[in-house]
Design a protein around this motif. Structure first.
Motif, PDB file in Angstrom:
ATOM      1  N   ALA A 189       0.851  -1.190   0.000  1.00 50.04           N
ATOM      2  CA  ALA A 189       0.000   0.000   0.000  1.00 50.04           C
ATOM      3  C   ALA A 189       0.884   1.237   0.000  1.00 50.04           C
ATOM      4  O   ALA A 189       1.938   1.271   0.636  1.00 50.04           O
ATOM      5  N   GLY A 190       0.445   2.242  -0.751  1.00 46.68           N
ATOM      6  CA  GLY A 190       1.198   3.489  -0.824  1.00 46.68           C
ATOM      7  C   GLY A 190       0.402   4.537  -1.570  1.00 46.68           C
ATOM      8  O   GLY A 190      -0.779   4.338  -1.897  1.00 46.68           O
ATOM      9  N   ARG A 191       1.020   5.651  -1.841  1.00 43.66           N
ATOM     10  CA  ARG A 191       0.330   6.737  -2.535  1.00 43.66           C
ATOM     11  C   ARG A 191      -0.013   6.325  -3.965  1.00 43.66           C
ATOM     12  O   ARG A 191       0.747   5.632  -4.625  1.00 43.66           O
ATOM     13  N   LYS A 192      -1.177   6.795  -4.409  1.00 45.53           N
ATOM     14  CA  LYS A 192      -1.673   6.423  -5.732  1.00 45.53           C
ATOM     15  C   LYS A 192      -0.719   6.869  -6.837  1.00 45.53           C
ATOM     16  O   LYS A 192      -0.578   6.190  -7.854  1.00 45.53           O
ATOM     17  N   LYS A 193      -0.032   7.980  -6.623  1.00 47.81           N
ATOM     18  CA  LYS A 193       0.873   8.482  -7.650  1.00 47.81           C
ATOM     19  C   LYS A 193       2.067   7.540  -7.854  1.00 47.81           C
ATOM     20  O   LYS A 193       2.726   7.579  -8.898  1.00 47.81           O
ATOM     21  N   ASN A 194       2.338   6.704  -6.853  1.00 41.73           N
ATOM     22  CA  ASN A 194       3.441   5.762  -6.964  1.00 41.73           C
ATOM     23  C   ASN A 194       3.000   4.362  -7.356  1.00 41.73           C
ATOM     24  O   ASN A 194       3.681   3.683  -8.136  1.00 41.73           O
ATOM     25  N   LEU A 195       1.877   3.909  -6.810  1.00 40.39           N
ATOM     26  CA  LEU A 195       1.453   2.517  -6.990  1.00 40.39           C
ATOM     27  C   LEU A 195       0.132   2.362  -7.730  1.00 40.39           C
ATOM     28  O   LEU A 195      -0.289   1.224  -7.974  1.00 40.39           O
ATOM     29  N   GLY A 196      -0.525   3.431  -8.089  1.00 43.10           N
ATOM     30  CA  GLY A 196      -1.863   3.334  -8.657  1.00 43.10           C
ATOM     31  C   GLY A 196      -1.897   2.853 -10.096  1.00 43.10           C
ATOM     32  O   GLY A 196      -0.874   2.688 -10.764  1.00 43.10           O
ATOM     33  N   ILE A 197      -3.121   2.648 -10.579  1.00 44.67           N
ATOM     34  CA  ILE A 197      -3.329   2.133 -11.941  1.00 44.67           C
ATOM     35  C   ILE A 197      -2.758   3.087 -12.978  1.00 44.67           C
ATOM     36  O   ILE A 197      -2.076   2.663 -13.923  1.00 44.67           O
ATOM     37  N   LYS A 198      -3.012   4.383 -12.801  1.00 45.96           N
ATOM     38  CA  LYS A 198      -2.506   5.352 -13.763  1.00 45.96           C
ATOM     39  C   LYS A 198      -0.989   5.362 -13.788  1.00 45.96           C
ATOM     40  O   LYS A 198      -0.369   5.437 -14.860  1.00 45.96           O
ATOM     41  N   ALA A 199      -0.365   5.289 -12.615  1.00 39.57           N
ATOM     42  CA  ALA A 199       1.095   5.270 -12.555  1.00 39.57           C
ATOM     43  C   ALA A 199       1.661   4.065 -13.291  1.00 39.57           C
ATOM     44  O   ALA A 199       2.731   4.141 -13.902  1.00 39.57           O
ATOM     45  N   LEU A 200       0.939   2.947 -13.246  1.00 33.03           N
ATOM     46  CA  LEU A 200       1.412   1.736 -13.900  1.00 33.03           C
ATOM     47  C   LEU A 200       1.201   1.782 -15.403  1.00 33.03           C
ATOM     48  O   LEU A 200       2.023   1.286 -16.180  1.00 33.03           O
ATOM     49  N   LEU A 201       0.107   2.394 -15.835  1.00 33.84           N
ATOM     50  CA  LEU A 201      -0.268   2.354 -17.246  1.00 33.84           C
ATOM     51  C   LEU A 201       0.006   3.650 -17.997  1.00 33.84           C
ATOM     52  O   LEU A 201      -0.294   3.728 -19.196  1.00 33.84           O
ATOM     53  N   GLU A 202       0.543   4.663 -17.331  1.00 33.56           N
ATOM     54  CA  GLU A 202       0.753   5.934 -18.024  1.00 33.56           C
ATOM     55  C   GLU A 202       1.810   5.782 -19.108  1.00 33.56           C
ATOM     56  O   GLU A 202       2.739   4.982 -19.007  1.00 33.56           O
TER      57      GLU A 202
END
Length: 607
Positions: free
Chosen positions: A340-353
C-alpha cells in the motif's frame, strides 16, 4: 514500479548480502527444473562464477552443492518436476532438497512461488529475505514479477508488518509433504523461532505491506474491496466467474491477460472492463533488442499475476502466485503480498501511463479487441486426452511408490527396482518409467507390478524416477512426461564420497577444486576454476612462487578465513573414505597440510 528494464533473476535474489552467508533457504514452487535448482547453491556460494546463460563451472557447482545442499529445502507440487536432459550425477545432491507436496483440497494444487532466506555473518548477526514471485523454479522465459523484501531480526516481537500470516504459511509446509523430511522440519522450526521478530522493509514507493497466504489453515483471502474502487487485473489465466464477480460495479476495471483467455470470455463479461490488454508480441527490453535475431529464448508472453486497486488517495497492489481464477482463490495453496502506498506511486494510472520518455509497463501492452472471425472450436478429443493425462499424473504423484536398491557381488554391483501400489492408468492410457540416472531407452512399461531395472552402477542410483504417459483416442494421442521424487531403501552409506571421487577425474581436478575452496571471492574462484579460459593451464606445486599459489593460499586462509580449511578437511575426509586419497594428492602436499591443519585445530582449541 514494474520497470521492464529493472529485471532481477532468482539467483540475484538468493545471493547473500555482503559479508553474510546463506544459513537456510526454504522455497516453494509449483513446477521444478532440477537444473534451475542447481543454480541456487551456486548463487549462494559464488554467484559471479555463473555464466550469462546460467551455467556454472562443474567443480564450482559440486562444491556449492556439498556446502549448501543440506541448507536448502524446496516444497513443490508432486509430479511437477521436469524430465531433465541427459544424466547428471550432481542431481544426487538434490534428493534431500526437494519435498513433494499436495494441497489440502482435492480440487486444488500447491502453487506458491516464494523463498524465505536466512543469512548469518561471522558475528552471528542474522538477516532475513522474503522473495515473492510469480515464476516457478524453471527456465521459463515469460514476463513475471519478483518482490524482494529484506528483513532485520529485532530483539522484540514486531507488529508491522504482521508476521503471523507468513509464519502460519511456513509452519504449514511440512504438513503438505507426502513424505516426512526431518531436515526440512528442522529448517522450518529454526526460522519459526525468529519470524515473530523479523521486520521486513517496504520496497520504494510502498508505505506498508501485508502477507496473504492462501489455502492454509487460518488464512484469509483478499476480497479487493470496496467493490466500487477501480481495479486492474493482470493474470495469464482466467475463470469467467471470478473475473465477472470482481469487475462488476467498479468505477473502472482493466484487464491484462493472454489472448486465448480473453477470447473465451463472454461478451457480457468483457463489457465490464473499460480496457482489455494483451502483451505485445514485440515486448522486448532494450538490452535484448540486438539479440532478437539470434536468441530464441528472449522474454515473451505473460506469466505475471498482479492486482492493483485505487483506494482514494492511496493504492493497493497484490502480487504473487495467484491467477484470477476460482481455483486459485478457493482451492489452491497460493501466496500474495499486498503493498500500500500513494496512488501516484502505486496506482493504476502510474502503472499504465505513457509518454514520459522512458520504457514502462504500458509499453509491453497493446489493446485487445474481440476478433471479427469466429474463434476455432475447442478440440474436444484433445481436451479429453489432456484431462485423462492430468488425472493419471495426479494419481501416480500421490501413489505409494518406492525405489529399492540391492547390493550384490556382481558388476555392476547394484540392482534397482521401483515398486509399490501402482494406480490403474485407465483405458487408452499407457506408461513407462525409468530412473533419471539411466537413459530413456532403458525404460520399463508400467503394468501395475514392480519395475526391475537390473544391475546398475553407483552413478545410476537415484530417488528421481521419470515417467512418460501416453493417451490415445481415435486418431489422436497426447504425451506427458514428469519426474517423481520417491523414497529410497538401500542406498549405500558411502554413496556421497564415492560420487565425489567419480567427479574428480584426476589430480588436476582435485587441485582445481582446492583452489576454488581457497578463493577469497567469486572473481578469484572464476580464475581458479578456469571458467571461460578453457581450464587451468599451469602446473601445481607446493613449492615455487609464480606458477602455484597453493601454499600461499593455505597460509592466507589460516590467517584470514580459517573456516575454509574446515571445508578442505571435509573434502579430504570424504575422499579418504574411498581409499583413493593418496593418488589424488600432489607430491609434498600432505606434510604441509598436516602442519596447517594442526595450527587450525590449535586456534579453535584456544578460542
Amino acid at each position: 514500479m514494474l520497470d521492464p528494464q529493472d529485471r532481477r533473476l532468482l539467483l540475484d535474489c538468493v545471493k547473500p548480502p555482503e559479508g553474510y552467508d546463506l544459513d537456510q533457504a526454504i522455497g516453494t514452487t509449483y513446477s521444478l527444473d532440477l537444473y534451475a535448482l542447481l543454480g541456487v547453491p551456486v548463487a549462494a556460494a559464488f554467484r559471479d562464477a555463473m555464466s550469462e546463460d546460467g551455467q556454472a563451472d562443474p567443480l564450482a557447482t559440486l562444491e556449492a552443492l556439498r556446502r549448501y545442499a543440506d541448507r536448502i529445502h524446496v516444497f513443490y507440487q508432486a509430479g511437477e518436476i521436469h524430465v531433465p536432459r541427459g544424466q547428471q550425477r550432481l542431481f544426487a545432491y538434490l534428493e534431500d532438497c526437494v519435498i513433494p507436496v499436495a494441497a489440502a483440497s482435492e480440487h486444488g494444487v500447491f502453487h506458491p512461488k516464494c523463498w524465505l532466506l536466512r543469512f548469518v555473518d561471522s558475528d552471528d548477526d542474522v538477516r532475513y529475505r522474503f522473495v515473492c514471485l510469480s515464476r516457478n523454479l524453471t527456465f521459463d522465459r515469460s514476463w513475471d514479477t519478483a518482490l524482494v523484501l529484506d528483513g532485520s531480526l529485532e530483539s522484540k516481537r514486531v507488529s508491522d508488518p504482521d508476521p503471523r500470516p507468513l509464519r502460519r504459511f511456513i509452519e504449514a509446509l511440512p504438513g503438505f509433504a507426502m513424505h516426512e523430511s526431518e531436515s526440512a522440519q528442522a529448517a522450518v522450526d529454526r526460522v519459526l523461532g525468529e519470524l515473530n521478530r523479523v521486520r521486513f522493509e517496504c520496497p520504494p514507493g510502498a508505505e506498508s505491506l501485508r502477507f496473504w497466504p492462501m489455502g492454509v489453515r487460518g488464512s484469509k483471502t483478499p476480497a479487493f474491496e470496496p467493490q466500487y474502487r477501480p481495479l486492474l487485473v493482470v493474470s495469464p489465466f482466467l475463470s469467467e466467474g471470478w473475473v465477472a464477480r470482481h469487475a462488476e460495479g467498479r468505477r473502472a476495471a482493466k484487464l491484462v491477460s493472454r489472448e486465448d483467455q480473453l477470447q473465451v470470455l463472454s461478451g457480457e463479461t468483457r463489457e465490464l472492463f473499460d480496457e482489455l490488454f494483451t502483451f505485445s508480441q514485440n515486448a522486448t527490453p532494450e538490452e535484448d533488442v540486438e539479440a532478437q535475431g539470434e536468441d530464441e529464448n528472449l522474454l515473451s508472453g505473460l506469466h505475471a499475476k498482479l492486482y492493483v486497486m485505487d483506494d482514494g488517495w492511496q493504492a493497493r497492489v497484490w502480487t504473487g502466485s495467484a491467477n484470477a481464477t476460482e481455483a486459485a482463490f478457493r482451492h489452491n495453496v497460493e501466496f500474495l503480498v499486498e503493498l500500500a502506498g500513494r496512488k501516484k506511486n502505486l496506482g493504476i494510472k502510474a502503472l499504465l501511463e505513457e509518454g514520459n520518455g522512458e520504457a514502462g509497463f504500458r509499453d509491453l501492452l497493446e489493446y485487445w479487441h474481440p476478433p471479427t472471425e469466429e474463434v476455432e472450436e475447442t478440440n474436444v478429443v484433445g481436451q479429453r486426452l489432456d484431462d485423462r493425462l492430468w488425472q493419471a499424473r495426479r494419481a501416480l504423484a500421490s501413489a505409494d511408490l518406492r525405489v529399492s536398491i540391492e547390493t550384490t557381488d556382481q558388476k555392476p554391483p547394484y540392482v534397482l527396482r521401483v515398486g509399490g501400489e501402482w494406480p490403474e492408468l485407465g483405458d487408452g492410457l499407457t506408461g513407462q518409467a525409468w530412473p533419471i540416472g539411466l537413459e530413456e531407452r532403458q525404460a520399463r512399461t508400467i503394468n501395475g507390478g514392480k519395475l526391475d531395472f537390473g544391475a546398475v552402477t553407483l552413478e545410476a542410483l537415484t530417488a528421481f524416477v521419470a515417467v512418460e504417459l501416453t493417451a490415445r483416442e481415435q486418431d489422436e494421442s497426447r504425451k506427458s512426461q514428469f519426474v517423481l521424487r520417491l523414497p529410497v531403501d538401500g542406498l549405500p552409506a558411502d554413496r556421497g564420497s564415492r560420487l565425489l571421487r567419480s567427479m574428480l577425474q584426476d589430480r588436476r581436478e582435485f587441485m582445481r577444486l582446492l583452489m576454488i575452496l581457497l578463493a577469497d571471492d567469486s572473481i578469484e574462484a572464476i580464475m581458479n576454476a578456469g571458467i571461460g579460459h578453457g581450464g587451468w593451464s599451469g602446473e601445481f606445486r607446493i613449492t615455487g612462487s609464480d606458477d602455484t599459489p597453493l601454499l600461499e593460499s593455505l597460509l592466507k586462509s589460516l590467517d584470514r578465513s580459517p573456516e575454509r580449511l574446515d571445508q578442505i578437511k571435509r573434502l579430504l575426509d570424504d575422499l579418504g573414505e574411498t581409499g583413493d586419497l593418496d593418488e589424488m594428492l600432489p607430491d609434498g602436499f600432505l606434510p604441509v597440510w598436516q602442519a596447517v591443519w594442526a595450527n587450525r585445530k590449535s586456534a579453535v582449541k584456544d578460542a
